[in-house]
Design an enzyme around this catalytic site. Structure first.
Site, short mmCIF file in Angstrom:
data_model
loop_
_atom_site.label_atom_id
_atom_site.label_comp_id
_atom_site.label_asym_id
_atom_site.label_seq_id
_atom_site.Cartn_x
_atom_site.Cartn_y
_atom_site.Cartn_z
N HIS A 120 7.72 8.59 4.37
CA HIS A 120 6.45 9.30 4.54
C HIS A 120 6.54 10.76 4.12
CE1 HIS A 120 4.01 6.37 7.24
NE2 HIS A 120 4.94 5.71 6.56
N GLU A 145 -0.53 -2.16 5.22
CA GLU A 145 0.43 -2.06 6.32
C GLU A 145 0.33 -0.71 7.01
OE1 GLU A 145 3.66 -0.98 8.69
OE2 GLU A 145 3.41 -0.05 6.72
N GLU A 146 0.00 0.32 6.25
CA GLU A 146 -0.08 1.67 6.81
C GLU A 146 -1.31 1.88 7.69
OE1 GLU A 146 2.29 3.62 6.74
OE2 GLU A 146 3.51 3.15 4.99
N ARG A 153 18.56 -5.59 14.25
CA ARG A 153 18.72 -5.59 15.70
C ARG A 153 17.96 -6.78 16.26
NH1 ARG A 153 19.43 -1.42 19.49
NH2 ARG A 153 18.70 -1.97 21.58
N ASP A 207 0.81 -1.22 0.00
CA ASP A 207 0.00 0.00 0.00
C ASP A 207 0.84 1.26 0.00
OD1 ASP A 207 0.75 -0.93 2.56
OD2 ASP A 207 -0.76 0.33 3.53
#
Length: 444
Positions: free
Chosen positions: A412, A176-177, A221, A110
């Site tokens: 973004h 996902e957003e 990480r 998306d």
């Protein structure tokens, strides 16, 4: 997957786990020749796919064209993709010719309600309706790159499937957003719709292009990587009156301003940020329509980011208290929904899996170009998969040479610009991880 340790302790231990686990068995010492060969073969196609998706972006839960293009290509490869999962999700399984483990790879599809400001021949001119307004639509987070990369990996794995051990699930995920208001979507809905019902992977991997790293670098990480993300909405009700006689009504704008200001003390005075970081951000405030009319109400929305569940719940309660009591002090009334929907959990990289696959990343990028990421306040709904199976999520640097990543337009941003060399290293890294895991004698 049960995790009895606190997030803070896991955070501290993750570095030790990465250093202590034997890495020699995790991956071979250099980049696999089949990875380099496959990447060279699909490189031009991945760039073309990414540019096509970039030029035709679609908002969350609206990825009709994107999912159709993905499914069409997977069918050309001889796969049998399942479509319509979580509205527009596409899933396909590559069956290797040899027995082996099951893994899953994920790409999100998306775009965002952002008007592009990058001068590209394939720049987005698309518009859509978002929250009742006409907005520009842009792949300002790089999901076009993720989708193109996973299609390239599909090509590579299908070409070698005769000699491939195990099975690989390809997950092309929508939303996902975050799903639009009053809709479900994303990873949580993929799981709810039965993503792992018949195929439960032993491990799952995902990547994300990232502007704060230069192209050529990878970041990872063990343990907590990205914050939990929760959205809130607060409606403050006053009483409309003429702007010249504010005493004739109750001003929700002044009350809202006081709520925003007082809410800043939740983090600065009530949250132990020496333990782990946290954020409360107001992202939108809407109230009134004319310069000389005090409106009936003001609506505000925002986000809360945390790494610890206790801190998360405490901030929820503190923000509700601030909204209720500060509004009451102005004679107004607050309707606070904190949170206003289910948020994303902390994105947690399984420490043992991350340590095991670290040599795979280094084999592609080189030791000096694989860095340990600090905690990232951004959020990812990949976190839902990581709650179900051991998972690893890593970042792919996307800022071009000569540009300082610390000042480059962020994900973004309407000026977010992807260095397309990140497509190649992202594909090679994910393909190396995949093949190293599947071919390891102790896989699973």
């Amino acid at each position: 997957m049960k995790r009895p340790l606190s997030v803070a302790l896991r955070c501290a231990l993750s570095l030790g786990v990465l250093a202590a686990l034997p890495l020699a068995a995790a991956a071979q010492s250099g980049e696999r020749p089949e990875v380099a060969a496959a990447a060279a073969k699909v490189k031009a196609d991945v760039v073309a796919w990414r540019r096509d998706f970039h030029q035709h972006p679609e908002l969350s839960n609206r990825e009709e064209r994107t999912s159709a293009k993905v499914a069409e290509h997977l069918r050309k490869l001889g796969l049998k993709p399942l479509t319509g999962i979580a509205r527009h999700g596409v899933v396909a399984i590559i069956e290797g010719g040899k027995p082996g483990p099951k893994i899953a790879l994920r790409a999100d599809m998306d775009a965002l309600p952002v008007t592009e400001q990058v001068d590209l021949p394939f720049a987005s001119k698309a518009t859509a309706t978002f929250r009742g307004e006409t907005v520009g639509v842009m792949h300002a987070c790089g999901h076009d790159a993720h989708t193109g990369i996973l299609l390239g990996i599909a090509d590579a794995l299908v070409a070698m499937k005769k000699d491939l051990p195990g099975q690989v699930m390809l997950v092309f995920q929508p939303a996902e957003e975050g799903a639009p208001a009053n809709e479900e979507g994303g990873a949580s809905l993929m799981l709810k719709d039965g993503l792992f019902k018949d195929f439960k992977p032993e491990a799952m991997f995902g990547l994300h292009v990232f502007s704060t790293l230069p192209a050529g670098q990878l970041g990872v990480r063990g343990g907590p990587l990205m914050a939990a993300s929760d959205r809130f909405s607060i409606k403050i009700k006053g009483r409309q009156t003429h702007g010249s006689t504010p005493w004739g009504g109750i001003d929700p704008i002044v009350a809202a301003a006081d709520v925003v200001g007082t809410a800043q003390t939740i983090i600065s005075r009530r949250t132990n940020i020496a333990k782990l970081p946290a954020v409360v951000t107001f992202g939108s405030i809407k109230g009134g329509i004319r310069y000389n009319i005090i409106p009936d109400d003001v609506e505000m929305t925002g986000t809360i980011r945390t790494f610890d569940e206790g801190m998360r719940q405490a901030i929820f309660q503190d923000l509700k208290n601030v909204a209720d009591h500060v509004s009451a002090a102005h004679g107004a009334h607050a309707e606070a929904q904190v949170p206003d929907q289910d948020g994303n959990p902390v994105t947690y990289n399984d420490p043992a899996l991350t340590a095991r696959m670290l040599p795979s990343l280094k084999a592609v990028a080189g030791d000096k170009n694989v860095i340990e990421m600090p905690l990232v306040m951004g959020a990812e709904d990949f976190s839902y998969y990581a709650k179900e199976v051991p998972a690893m999520f890593f970042f792919v640097g996307s800022t071009e040479a000569g540009v300082d990543p610390s000042t480059a337009p962020s994900n973004h941003s309407p000026k977010f610009k992807l260095d397309e060399s990140s497509l190649d290293i992202g594909l090679r890294a994910m393909l190396q991880v995949t093949l190293d895991y599947l071919n390891a004698p102790n896989a699973g």
